[in-house]
Design an enzyme around this catalytic site. Structure first.
Site, PDB file in Angstrom:
ATOM      1  CG  ASP A  42      -3.220  -1.931  -2.860  1.00 42.85           C
ATOM      2  OD1 ASP A  42      -2.334  -2.858  -3.937  1.00 42.85           O
ATOM      3  OD2 ASP A  42      -4.210  -0.773  -3.649  1.00 42.85           O
TER       4      ASP A  42
ATOM      5  CE  LYS B  75       3.334   2.009  -7.224  1.00 43.95           C
ATOM      6  NZ  LYS B  75       2.021   1.322  -6.981  1.00 43.95           N
TER       7      LYS B  75
ATOM      8  CD1 TRP C 236      -1.354   4.424  -3.439  1.00 38.42           C
ATOM      9  CD2 TRP C 236      -2.887   4.188  -5.105  1.00 38.42           C
ATOM     10  NE1 TRP C 236      -1.474   4.822  -4.621  1.00 38.42           N
ATOM     11  CE2 TRP C 236      -1.527   4.427  -6.338  1.00 38.42           C
ATOM     12  CE3 TRP C 236      -3.726   3.292  -6.414  1.00 38.42           C
ATOM     13  CZ2 TRP C 236      -1.572   5.274  -7.272  1.00 38.42           C
ATOM     14  CZ3 TRP C 236      -3.316   4.085  -8.161  1.00 38.42           C
ATOM     15  CH2 TRP C 236      -2.139   4.553  -8.666  1.00 38.42           C
TER      16      TRP C 236
HETATM   17  C1  LIG Z   1       1.086   2.042  -7.633  1.00 40.84           C
HETATM   18  C2  LIG Z   1      -0.694   1.396  -6.738  1.00 40.84           C
HETATM   19  C3  LIG Z   1      -1.463   1.168  -7.159  1.00 40.84           C
HETATM   20  C4  LIG Z   1      -1.448   0.938  -8.897  1.00 40.84           C
HETATM   21  O1  LIG Z   1      -1.390   0.134  -9.107  1.00 40.84           O
HETATM   22  P1  LIG Z   1      -1.247   0.237 -10.785  1.00 40.84           P
HETATM   23  O2  LIG Z   1      -0.332  -1.126 -11.590  1.00 40.84           O
HETATM   24  O3  LIG Z   1      -1.128   1.411 -11.568  1.00 40.84           O
HETATM   25  O4  LIG Z   1      -2.937   0.167 -11.222  1.00 40.84           O
HETATM   26  C5  LIG Z   1      -2.187   1.067  -6.307  1.00 40.84           C
HETATM   27  N1  LIG Z   1      -2.649   0.399  -5.434  1.00 40.84           N
HETATM   28  C6  LIG Z   1      -1.043   0.940  -4.175  1.00 40.84           C
HETATM   29  C7  LIG Z   1      -0.833   0.894  -3.115  1.00 40.84           C
HETATM   30  C8  LIG Z   1       0.105   1.239  -5.172  1.00 40.84           C
HETATM   31  O5  LIG Z   1       1.448   1.993  -4.878  1.00 40.84           O
END
Ligand SMILES: *Cc1c(COP(=O)(O)O)cnc(C)c1O
Length: 359
Positions: free
Chosen positions: A171, A195, A102
């Site tokens: 993030d 999530k 990521w």
């Molecule tokens: C799932 C995830 C993403 C991507 O998220 P989207 O909503 O599909 O753009 C980015 N960073 C992390 C850490 C994730 O778990």
């Protein structure tokens, strides 16, 4: 109806109480005579939902008025671009801690906007791990440092956060509201909802207000944080149903006792699962012990054939979503806030039984 234990990495399991409430209100929301799916985003019903979602988030995160809370679209992936578009001026440099898939994707998106530098790179390390704060090679005067607090794919998580001089951007898609953090120490936090917060389609952004001023005129209004802040996250039609579910999830979390209470439950679930991995040589954890994620527990079996058998038999026994990400293989059990402790208990017994039959 029979619901399985869902260990999927995202979209992930939601609290059953939340789904039941949404079902009960689906045709006629709060005696309004229509579904919230059909209601105006400017109407009284949705306005109240939106306001409660934001106030629950403010409360659960413990952020003060120096920070703005935005509910946007485009997922965490759009944030990979919006962050540098808003905060990385021409001539400036942004640091990225490359900790896995990521962080790498964030780095790649940002490199199409401006100058980015790897402050550390342990993406390829096995077992998977996070950079130590001390090994970060930070650029003096950097526009910001970007970190990924939990690498959803590898199953590594930061446990001791860096404190750079530059603005800290995180993030937190896969560990937001899973354990207490000092959210005020971050300049910008973003998270896709699917999530730990609700369904996909909603993206949470928590941004220090002072950061919203320095945006170049070349950035289209839709991509500026300030536009969304000034419009109260209603610059265009918001993802109303997703925000409704996010509101119910945050209400559910407050009802359980908030972040401290869920953190204790999350810690207990993770400890139980990691001890099941560690008590036998049959299973091998995929992340370094001091970087193990409490949200995505990754491990291997003695062979890929056994892993495929494990995933298939677990699914047949009512435990779905255990296949590791296609880029790394192995097993991944995502045990987010809404994953009940009984799901982990069931998985741990299944693991012991599987080893007995196939060891
Ligand atoms: C799932 C995830 C993403 C991507 O998220 P989207 O909503 O599909 O753009 C980015 N960073 C992390 C850490 C994730 O778990």
């Amino acid at each position: 109806m029979s619901r399985v234990y869902n260990f999927s990495a995202g979209p992930a399991t939601l609290p059953e109480e939340v789904l039941a409430e949404a079902r009960d209100q689906l045709l006629d929301y709060s005696a309004s005579g229509m579904s919230i799916l059909e209601s105006s985003h400017r109407g009284a019903e949705f306005k109240a939902i939106h306001a409660e979602a934001i106030s629950n988030l403010r409360d659960l995160l413990g952020v003060g008025e120096d920070h703005e809370i935005l509910l946007l679209q485009g997922g965490a992936t759009l944030q990979f671009a919006m962050v540098p578009l808003n905060l990385l001026a021409p001539g400036a440099v942004a640091d990225y801690a490359l900790s896995g898939a990521w962080a790498a994707k964030a780095f790649k998106e940002a490199s199409s906007v401006g100058t980015v530098r790897a402050a550390a790179d342990c993406s390829a390390d096995r077992p998977a791990r996070m950079p130590q704060s001390a090994e970060l090679d930070l650029t003096p005067g950097a526009a910001y440092l970007h970190i990924t607090t939990n690498e959803t794919i590898s199953g590594a998580q930061w446990h001791e956060l860096p404190t750079p001089e530059a603005p800290l951007i995180a993030d937190m898609s896969s560990d937001i509201l899973s354990h207490p953090i000092d959210a005020n120490a971050f300049d910008l936090i973003f998270a896709g909802a699917q999530k730990n917060l609700g369904p996909s389609g909603v993206t949470l952004v928590v941004i220090r207000r002072a950061l919203m001023d320095r945006v170049p005129d070349s950035v289209p209004p839709m991509l500026r944080y300030r536009t969304h802040a000034e419009a109260g996250s209603m610059y265009n039609t918001p993802p109303c149903f997703g925000i409704y579910l996010l509101m119910l999830v945050t209400r559910w979390l407050k009802g359980l006792g908030g972040v401290d209470a869920i953190a204790e439950r999350n810690r207990a679930k993770a400890t139980k699962l990691y001890s099941a991995i560690d008590t036998t040589d049959y299973f091998t954890g995929s992340a370094a012990i001091d970087c193990r994620s409490e949200m995505n527990v990754t491990f291997r079996l003695p062979s890929e054939e056994l892993e495929a058998k494990f995933v298939a038999e677990a699914a047949a026994a009512g435990m779905k979503g255990l296949k590791g990400h296609r880029s790394v293989g192995g097993i991944r059990a995502s045990i987010y806030n809404a994953c009940p402790p009984e799901a982990v208990d069931a998985l741990v017994s299944f693991m012991a039984d599987f080893e007995r039959r196939n060891g």
